[in-house]
Design an enzyme around this catalytic site. Structure first.
Site, PDB file in Angstrom:
ATOM      1  N   ASP A  46       4.080 -30.817-107.490  1.00 13.34           N
ATOM      2  CA  ASP A  46       3.704 -31.016-108.893  1.00 13.34           C
ATOM      3  C   ASP A  46       2.336 -31.702-108.938  1.00 13.34           C
ATOM      4  OD1 ASP A  46       4.868 -33.407-107.820  1.00 13.34           O
ATOM      5  OD2 ASP A  46       5.093 -34.213-109.854  1.00 13.34           O
ATOM      6  N   ASP A  79      -4.415 -33.634-104.198  1.00 14.35           N
ATOM      7  CA  ASP A  79      -3.170 -34.359-104.515  1.00 14.35           C
ATOM      8  C   ASP A  79      -2.219 -33.427-105.249  1.00 14.35           C
ATOM      9  OD1 ASP A  79      -1.254 -36.235-105.124  1.00 14.35           O
ATOM     10  OD2 ASP A  79      -2.385 -37.117-106.782  1.00 14.35           O
ATOM     11  N   GLU A  97       6.854 -36.011-108.170  1.00 19.68           N
ATOM     12  CA  GLU A  97       6.174 -37.214-107.671  1.00 19.68           C
ATOM     13  C   GLU A  97       5.236 -37.794-108.723  1.00 19.68           C
ATOM     14  OE1 GLU A  97       3.430 -39.888-105.550  1.00 19.68           O
ATOM     15  OE2 GLU A  97       2.912 -38.166-106.759  1.00 19.68           O
ATOM     16  N   GLU A  98       4.533 -36.917-109.425  1.00 14.85           N
ATOM     17  CA  GLU A  98       3.561 -37.408-110.421  1.00 14.85           C
ATOM     18  C   GLU A  98       4.253 -37.948-111.670  1.00 14.85           C
ATOM     19  OE1 GLU A  98       0.806 -37.983-109.409  1.00 14.85           O
ATOM     20  OE2 GLU A  98       0.007 -36.413-108.105  1.00 14.85           O
ATOM     21  N   HIS A 111       8.266 -76.305-137.177  1.00  9.40           N
ATOM     22  CA  HIS A 111       7.018 -76.954-137.553  1.00  9.40           C
ATOM     23  C   HIS A 111       6.537 -77.869-136.412  1.00  9.40           C
ATOM     24  CE1 HIS A 111       4.251 -79.472-139.837  1.00  9.40           C
ATOM     25  NE2 HIS A 111       4.380 -78.621-140.877  1.00  9.40           N
ATOM     26  N   THR A 117       0.900 -73.459-137.276  1.00  8.94           N
ATOM     27  CA  THR A 117       1.323 -74.598-136.468  1.00  8.94           C
ATOM     28  C   THR A 117       2.822 -74.592-136.243  1.00  8.94           C
ATOM     29  OG1 THR A 117       1.358 -75.871-138.502  1.00  8.94           O
ATOM     30  CG2 THR A 117      -0.614 -76.063-137.136  1.00  8.94           C
ATOM     31  N   ARG A 126       3.989 -57.902-104.959  1.00  7.27           N
ATOM     32  CA  ARG A 126       3.794 -56.907-103.894  1.00  7.27           C
ATOM     33  C   ARG A 126       4.355 -57.509-102.617  1.00  7.27           C
ATOM     34  NH1 ARG A 126       2.503 -51.736-105.856  1.00  7.27           N
ATOM     35  NH2 ARG A 126       1.611 -52.196-107.893  1.00  7.27           N
ATOM     36  N   HIS A 157      -5.955 -37.672-109.849  1.00  2.38           N
ATOM     37  CA  HIS A 157      -5.542 -37.999-111.217  1.00  2.38           C
ATOM     38  C   HIS A 157      -6.732 -37.998-112.192  1.00  2.38           C
ATOM     39  CE1 HIS A 157      -1.683 -40.274-109.691  1.00  2.38           C
ATOM     40  NE2 HIS A 157      -1.964 -39.212-108.968  1.00  2.38           N
TER      41      HIS A 157
HETATM   42 ZN   LIG Z   1       0.222 -37.243-104.512  1.00  4.18          ZN
END
Ligand SMILES: [Zn+2]
Length: 468
Positions: free
Chosen positions: A96, A127, A163-164, A223, A325, A338, A436
């Site tokens: 794809d 890709d 995948e995309e 408040h 406020t 990550r 992309h």
């Molecule tokens: Zn790819």
């Protein structure tokens, strides 16, 4: 070490180059955009086109695999070696493509392949159709040059159709077919190299886990004059959490976060330092005005080999014009982490939960929602299959092959998890190929180096890697 005379491989590839490129162009004309429900039929047509082509290539077993939830089909192909001691390799890619339209800035129709100046322009050229398709001519060249009738390894291909679109059904697909996918190594053919002049093999990807933390204080906005200074404020606590994520050295300050982290060896650090890295140029691609990260690590080490914590979003309270406020009733924090090899996503999630729970004052209730987890993957530099990829690429490129890693995360980790084997990355794309983006292309000489690498790889692997 060489089982395939390089000149025979080159001659075969030269003879078949034109037909190979014509076939690739035909495939690229199929707009297999998985994100567009109106093009589901085109994704299916792309799968059928590839299946027919793999049958024509000689794969004795070729199947279209349906996915759950009426998803888009994958293609599986298998070509046994006939040698009971041969290793089994699974090549992963996808058929794809990302959406593309002329008005996005393409100079030509994205689904009408166009070649100029040694570059083939089309959506999917790099890709990932080009990088999947080089395996077809690669295996034929391997057979022609060795006189074999079947590849030297048991060769399997799994070419996904979603995948995309984030591979929503991929983990289920590979679990369903795990018995057919058994292998000794996965070769992901959906990555790139450092540059034209610096061919590289990627040895790992980072993992990922991300979450939202919802913080609740008073039962409604109150408040800040009547109550401020005397009750906890969820927006303040969200900011305190964000500020406490890193210590003064920019290391992640969550206890246990680094447990198990596999540190770079001195050799790996040296190899990364050999890459011709231009930090100013990298900063331009980052659209950032300075580098900043964990003390003691270089920029490449930080993005490839170190785990991180990032604030992806922070919000709560009044965001409209002028002042208001109040002490808000609620606030939110979105965090992502990550991960690198050796870290366990579930353990990291627990560390985050404990850390948040310990830091919040009474009167602030909270809820943490983790969106998911992708495990990191890493292949040791001395792994025999990785050594084969490096030698095969070295023969094709006639150059020293260097090593990179990938800072992002992807479906490769699912393959590693479900199949329990190392994942290797073989790609010939370069950063300027515009994945992309408008005017995606593949450089034809590099594409043919991919064919040549694939032609050398199976013989080298079979000869040097004993899996029994
Ligand atoms: Zn790819």
């Amino acid at each position: 070490m060489s089982t395939t005379p390089d000149s025979a491989v080159r001659a075969y590839i030269a003879d078949h180059r034109e037909a190979f490129l014509d076939d690739l162009a035909e495939w690229l004309r199929i707009p297999s955009v998985s994100a567009d429900p109106e093009r589901a039929g085109e994704v299916r047509r792309s799968a059928e086109w590839l299946a027919a082509k793999l049958t024509g290539t000689g794969f004795p077993a070729v199947e279209i695999w349906e996915t759950d939830s009426d998803g888009l089909p994958a293609v599986f192909a298998e070509w046994p070696s006939g040698d009971p001691s041969a290793p089994t390799v699974l090549v992963y890619g996808h058929h794809d493509v990302q959406p593309a339209a002329r008005e996005d800035g393409w100079h030509t129709d994205p689904f009408e392949p166009y070649t100029t100046d040694g570059k083939l322009y089309a959506r999917g050229a790099a890709d990932d159709k080009g990088q999947v398709f080089f395996h077809t001519l690669g295996v034929r060249a391997h057979l022609a040059a060795t006189g074999r009738t079947a590849p030297a390894v048991n060769l399997k291909l799994l070419i996904e159709g979603e995948e995309e679109s984030g591979s929503p059904n991929f983990p289920a697909l590979i679990k369903t077919h795990a018995d057919r996918l058994t292998c000794d190594a996965v070769i992901v053919s959906d990555t790139g190299m450092w540059s034209r002049d610096t061919p590289t093999v990627c040895t790992g990807m980072r993992g990922l886990t991300d979450c939202q933390i919802d913080l609740y204080g008073p039962d409604q906005d109150i408040h800040s004059g009547s109550f401020g200074g005397a009750v906890p404020n969820p927006a303040t606590e969200a900011a305190r959490l964000a500020a406490a994520l890193h210590d003064a050295d920019r290391r992640v300050a969550i206890p246990g976060f680094y447990d198990g982290v596999i540190e770079l060896t001195d050799r790996e650090r040296e190899l990364l330092a050999e890459l011709p890295f231009d930090e100013a140029e990298w900063l331009r691609t980052a659209h950032s005005h300075a580098t900043l990260g964990e003390a003691g690590s270089t920029t490449l080490e930080r993005i490839w080999a170190r785990p991180t914590a990032e604030v992806n979003g922070i919000g709560g309270g009044y965001q409209g014009p002028g002042g208001k406020t109040v002490i808000p009733a609620a606030a939110q924090l979105k965090l992502s982490f990550r991960l690198v090899a050796g870290q366990d996503a579930a353990a990291v999630q627990q560390s985050v939960r404990d850390w948040v729970g310990d830091r919040l004052p009474s009167g602030i209730r909270h809820k943490i929602t983790f969106w998911g987890a992708t495990r990191p993957c890493l292949t040791p530099l001395d792994h025999p299959a990785l050594q084969s990829v490096v030698r095969a690429m070295g023969r094709a490129f006639g150059q020293k092959i260097r090593f990179t890693r990938e800072g992002g995360s992807g479906p490769a980790a699912d393959l590693q998890d479900v199949l329990g084997v190392p994942v290797l990355f073989l790609g010939i794309s370069v950063p300027s190929d515009g994945w992309h983006a408008p005017n995606e292309k593949v450089e034809l000489d590099l594409l043919m180096k991919g064919v040549e690498t694939a032609a050398h790889l199976w013989g080298d692997l079979a000869e040097t890697w004993s899996t029994t």
